[in-house]
Scaffold this active site. Sequence first.
Site, PDB file in Angstrom:
ATOM      1  N   LEU A   1       0.881  -1.168   0.000  1.00 42.86           N
ATOM      2  CA  LEU A   1       0.000   0.000   0.000  1.00 42.86           C
ATOM      3  C   LEU A   1       0.918   1.216   0.000  1.00 42.86           C
ATOM      4  CD1 LEU A   1      -2.711  -0.819   2.749  1.00 42.86           C
ATOM      5  CD2 LEU A   1      -2.998  -0.954   0.271  1.00 42.86           C
ATOM      6  N   ASP A   2       0.564   2.240  -0.775  1.00 48.86           N
ATOM      7  CA  ASP A   2       1.358   3.469  -0.769  1.00 48.86           C
ATOM      8  C   ASP A   2       1.428   4.028   0.646  1.00 48.86           C
ATOM      9  OD1 ASP A   2       1.596   3.291  -3.474  1.00 48.86           O
ATOM     10  OD2 ASP A   2       0.226   4.931  -3.953  1.00 48.86           O
ATOM     11  N   ARG A   3       2.435   4.826   0.882  1.00 50.36           N
ATOM     12  CA  ARG A   3       2.618   5.453   2.199  1.00 50.36           C
ATOM     13  C   ARG A   3       1.323   6.119   2.705  1.00 50.36           C
ATOM     14  NH1 ARG A   3       7.620   9.110   3.728  1.00 50.36           N
ATOM     15  NH2 ARG A   3       7.009   9.749   5.809  1.00 50.36           N
TER      16      ARG A   3
END
Length: 220
Positions: A54-56
């Site tokens: 998952l992106d930051r």
Amino acid sequence: MELDILFEDGEALVIDKPGGLPLDRPRAGGPCLEDHLDDLKLGFQRAPSPVHRLDRDTSGCLLLARNPKALKRFSAAFEQRLAEKRYIGIVAGEVAEEEGTIALSLSKVSTAKDGWRMIPARKGKPAVTHWRKLDSRDGLTLVEFRPETGRTHQIRVHAASGLGVPLLGDPVYGSGKGAGRTMLHAAGLTVPRGEKPPIVAVSPMPADFTALGFADHDAG
């Protein structure tokens, strides 16, 4: 920082990843998910490993495997597109249609000035996202995204280039204004496991979504 656990059994954990927490240590240093993996052993000998990314900025359901065999099997389920992922996002604008499917192939580009990003490109890797409108208020729209593929930044690019309105707060594919992060949340995850019952996790709508006046919608 306490991480909420949404699902737990002998081979899997699903945690509710906070927005703003990267999986890997940033170059500049600072907190990341790696700091918490020992705490997530929960009595097991091994620390669990993230199965997908998952992106930051993206909050919500993140699957961790508790042993190498499970990691291999769950990773294969993602590669074979057997994992069902449901995201909700707030886009910075009105969406006219009620639902649709975006099929835009994606390619990675890099420049010295702007760093790297993903762009729609005919020769890129196929990427497909189904979406439907859930709610709209104050010029913003709450959208459900169900990606069939799992390309890097897929939903972010598909919102900006497919829907024509970027995710609120997205600094790369939008203006970065209007929110403290890119407003994307992994609300639900189902991963089949053959004979065993599937892994099923649901993450409630985060506070920064409800602060903008949106309420949780069921996954009907």
